[in-house]
Design an enzyme around this catalytic site. Structure first.
Site, PDB file in Angstrom:
ATOM      1  N   HIS A  40      30.090 -34.585  -3.667  1.00 32.38           N
ATOM      2  CA  HIS A  40      30.383 -35.964  -3.765  1.00 32.38           C
ATOM      3  C   HIS A  40      28.540 -36.463  -3.680  1.00 32.38           C
ATOM      4  O   HIS A  40      28.591 -37.670  -3.873  1.00 32.38           O
ATOM      5  CB  HIS A  40      30.766 -36.295  -2.132  1.00 32.38           C
ATOM      6  CG  HIS A  40      29.464 -35.672  -0.760  1.00 32.38           C
ATOM      7  ND1 HIS A  40      29.490 -34.711  -0.236  1.00 32.38           N
ATOM      8  CD2 HIS A  40      28.407 -36.535  -0.495  1.00 32.38           C
ATOM      9  CE1 HIS A  40      28.019 -34.812   0.469  1.00 32.38           C
ATOM     10  NE2 HIS A  40      27.710 -35.592   0.340  1.00 32.38           N
ATOM     11  N   ASP A  94      33.696 -28.704  -1.842  1.00 31.01           N
ATOM     12  CA  ASP A  94      32.396 -29.761  -2.630  1.00 31.01           C
ATOM     13  C   ASP A  94      31.063 -29.322  -2.950  1.00 31.01           C
ATOM     14  O   ASP A  94      30.195 -28.956  -2.278  1.00 31.01           O
ATOM     15  CB  ASP A  94      32.057 -30.358  -1.021  1.00 31.01           C
ATOM     16  CG  ASP A  94      31.178 -31.412  -0.609  1.00 31.01           C
ATOM     17  OD1 ASP A  94      30.857 -31.956  -1.995  1.00 31.01           O
ATOM     18  OD2 ASP A  94      30.800 -32.555   0.174  1.00 31.01           O
ATOM     19  N   GLY A 196      21.646 -38.126   3.015  1.00 33.21           N
ATOM     20  CA  GLY A 196      20.343 -37.786   2.149  1.00 33.21           C
ATOM     21  C   GLY A 196      19.935 -36.758   1.899  1.00 33.21           C
ATOM     22  O   GLY A 196      19.261 -36.433   0.365  1.00 33.21           O
ATOM     23  N   SER A 198      22.242 -34.283   0.968  1.00 32.01           N
ATOM     24  CA  SER A 198      23.075 -33.919   0.833  1.00 32.01           C
ATOM     25  C   SER A 198      23.494 -33.409  -0.554  1.00 32.01           C
ATOM     26  O   SER A 198      22.281 -33.631  -1.176  1.00 32.01           O
ATOM     27  CB  SER A 198      24.563 -34.660   0.554  1.00 32.01           C
ATOM     28  OG  SER A 198      25.277 -34.941   1.267  1.00 32.01           O
TER      29      SER A 198
END
Lengths: 249, 440
Positions: A40, A94, A196, A198
């Site tokens: 993502h 992800d 932030g 991620s």
């Protein structure tokens, strides 16, 4: 990073900062041309970002210094083919890999993180370390986007407790937990990764002290709140995929 | 009627009496003309003969004639007391024709039915050379050498003579003879008999360049010399030996010059006899030797093969370098070397040199380096060691790799393996640990 500390130089040398448009994310170096991150981070509005749209920085713990450096040239972005998250409610798979044009020469400030080996396990209660340039707190739960690399130690949580923590939340607004995820954190909250962060690494240490990439910062319901945990992509499930992508490219 | 001889003479054939092997009829008169090719004679053998016996073969007979000359008249059989049986020995005709006449009278004894005769003939080569000299005074068939051939003969002449156009007599001819075989025999005309008067003979021995001629005169040597105040002089009779680039030698006297090594591949001999005096001449065997080339010497760090005490024309030598060395000539490397001893006694190429090989710069190692441990300028048996930029990289396999420059110009970790060292990144080990907080 909620409840964490500033990382001293050379302590988290695998940390990458990835800027995509106005978004900030993280990643971890796993080989001299490859950076592991969350899908993502590189997929915005359902579109995989072009290599040119990615700005990748390494080796510095201060964002001010980082921005002074030129970003690394990206040649390809490989998103897991089963990642499908149109409404930000499905973070299964992800995971993504960014390939750099030129190989990195490792040094004290830039070093790779190990991938999970067959001996590495996700033991409940084992303390992991998650780092990133994401939102931090300055007391009183006031959130700020940090310019310093931060880290925090949080324990791996039993999968059942992860699942329980999501009960009672409206399913239409809560992502689904899968076996490709694990969660970490403390029931009382206060220590967590956040927006932030991620794509950054959740690391565990093997018996010989070697840091390995256990998780990728993925999602959570709030950050550091009591009774909630941070959810991470379980990297051990994707070692074959990672090796395949690197081998074929 | 007389049967004509076959137009195409046969080399062999068979003849028998009428109705043979049945008894022959009475009142028979039959004649055969046998012929074989010119140069052959006829050998006639009676394989069976049973003709009524009578004294002088008066009644029945078989008569063999050559040019109307009766060679034999036969009758009876092997066991009869009277009559004349030819036996089993062949009858030879002097020439290539033969006539046979069979006749029987009008009476045949009732009790003894004679079956006649059967005979075989074949052509036999005439050895004209062994025939006696004709009595008509025309001389021998060949004046010098007679060579019998099938159906004919050839005349030939001794060295120094030529066959005349009559194909049987020889004329003196000793000019322009070229001897190009690697060994041979020469002698003066008529040797060992006195040489003819007013003789001027020339002989040229010319063999391939690269060979040298040696003359070996036989002991029996006689060329008339003239005694002068200065000693014997070859004034009227002489044998001149001419070797290129050397003064001609005039030989005469009664002592053989023995062996003369000319060191040349061409030798001319001139034999001169004026019209007086007597020389019994000379004879020589000539042989040849290959020219020698100098012993090639040694090559440092190399070997010259084969190693011989002498090297002759067309001999090859090869040079090989010791292990770890390469062949160099005129500053350039050569893959192999051989040189041949030439006809002029020199090697066609000078010896090369052997230079130590080098493996070139060892390949650089990404995220590592290379150190020389021993040796000189990457030369044979130099040893280098690769290392990785630790602690960020570690050598693949765990240990630093040492490579040796081998004879095949490859850096190898041992004789078999060309190892490409590699440096692997060290993962998960930051140089600096996050500080521990000791308070609890």
């Amino acid at each position: 990073i909620i409840g964490g500390n500033d990382a001293a130089e050379h302590t988290i040398p695998w940390q990458a900062l990835i800027n995509v448009g106005s978004s900030r994310g993280g990643g971890m170096i796993i080989a001299d041309r490859w950076i592991l991150t969350a899908a993502h981070v590189v997929v915005l509005n359902g579109q995989v970002q072009t290599p040119e749209a990615l700005f990748v920085y390494l080796g510095v713990t201060d964002v001010h210094q980082i921005i002074e450096n030129l970003s690394l040239n990206v040649t390809a972005v490989h998103v897991h083919s089963e990642y499908n998250n149109p409404n930000n409610l499905n973070f299964d798979h992800d995971i993504a890999l960014i390939k750099l044009k030129d190989p990195i020469t490792f040094q004290a400030a830039i070093m790779p993180l190990c991938l999970p080996s067959e001996d590495d396990t996700y033991d409940t209660g084992m303390m992991g370390m998650v780092s990133g340039f994401g939102i931090t707190d300055k007391g009183n739960q006031r959130r700020f986007l940090t310019n310093k690399l931060k880290y925090v130690h949080v324990p791996v949580v039993e999968q059942k407790k992860c699942s329980i923590s999501l009960k009672g939340k409206p399913s239409s607004r809560t992502p689904r937990l899968t076996n490709n995820m694990f969660c970490a954190g403390t029931p009382e909250g206060g220590k967590d990764s956040c927006n932030g962060d991620s794509g950054s690494g959740f690391t565990l240490q093997s018996e010989n002290g070697r840091f390995w990439a256990a998780g990728i910062v993925s999602w959570g319901l709030g950050c550091g709140q009591k009774g909630t945990y941070g959810f991470y992509t379980k990297v051990a499930n994707y070692v074959d995929w990672i090796n395949k992508i690197m081998r074929e490219n | 009627c007389v049967p004509l001889p076959d137009s195409d003479p046969q080399m062999y054939g068979e003849i028998h009496s009428p109705q043979y092997p049945l008894p022959y009829p009475p009142n028979q008169q039959k004649q055969w003309e046998i012929s074989v090719p010119e140069g052959f004679q006829i050998s006639l053998t009676f394989t069976h003969l049973d003709i009524e016996a009578s004294a002088g073969c008066y009644y029945d007979s078989i008569t063999v004639l050559y040019d109307e000359k009766v060679l034999g008249k036969f009758c009876g059989n092997e066991n009869s007391a009277d009559g004349r049986h030819p036996g089993h020995q062949p009858i030879l005709s002097p020439g290539s024709r033969l006539t046979l006449i069979f006749q029987s009278d009008d009476y045949n004894p009732d009790r003894n039915q004679n079956v006649g005769f059967s005979a075989q003939y074949q052509a036999i080569d005439i050895d004209e050379c062994s025939a006696p000299e004709p009595e008509d005074g025309s001389g021998p068939l060949c004046s010098q050498i007679c060579l019998n051939t099938l159906g004919s003969y050839l005349c030939a002449c001794h060295h120094g003579y030529e066959l005349r156009s009559d194909e049987r007599t020889c004329i003196l001819s000793c000019v322009g003879g070229v001897f190009d075989e690697l060994e041979g025999h020469l002698m003066s005309p008529g040797y060992p008999n006195p040489s003819p008067d007013a003789l001027s003979c020339q002989y040229i021995i010319s063999v391939e360049s690269g060979f040298t001629v040696s003359l070996n005169f036989s002991d029996k040597f006689h060329i008339e010399s003239v005694d002068t105040e200065e000693g014997p002089n070859c004034l009227y009779h002489w044998l001149e030996v001419i070797i290129p680039d050397r003064n001609p030698m005039k030989l005469c006297g009664g002592t053989s010059p023995g062996l003369i090594n000319t060191n040349s591949n061409i030798v001319k001999l001139g034999y001169n006899i004026d019209n007086q005096g007597q020389s019994n001449g000379w004879s020589l065997e000539y042989s040849t030797h290959r020219v020698t080339c100098p012993v090639p010497g040694e090559v440092a760090k190399g070997r010259v093969t084969p190693s011989l005490t002498e090297y002759f024309y067309r001999d090859y030598i090869f040079v090989r370098c010791d292990e770890g060395y390469k062949l160099m000539m005129n500053g350039a490397e050569i893959m192999g070397f051989s040189t041949m001893c030439q006809s002029n006694g020199e090697w066609h190429l000078p010896l090369p040199e052997c230079h130590i090989i080098d493996c070139g710069e060892p390949d650089p190692l990404l995220n590592g380096g290379v150190n020389f441990l021993s040796g000189f300028q990457n030369q044979y048996l130099s040893v280098v060691q690769y290392h990785c930029n630790e602690p960020f990289y570690s050598p693949y396999g765990g240990n630093n790799v040492s490579l040796t420059c081998e004879a095949d110009r490859q850096w190898r970790s041992n004789h078999d393996v060309i190892l490409r060292p590699a440096c692997l990144p060290v993962c998960g080990r930051p140089m600096k640990q996050i500080e521990n907080h000791f308070q609890r």
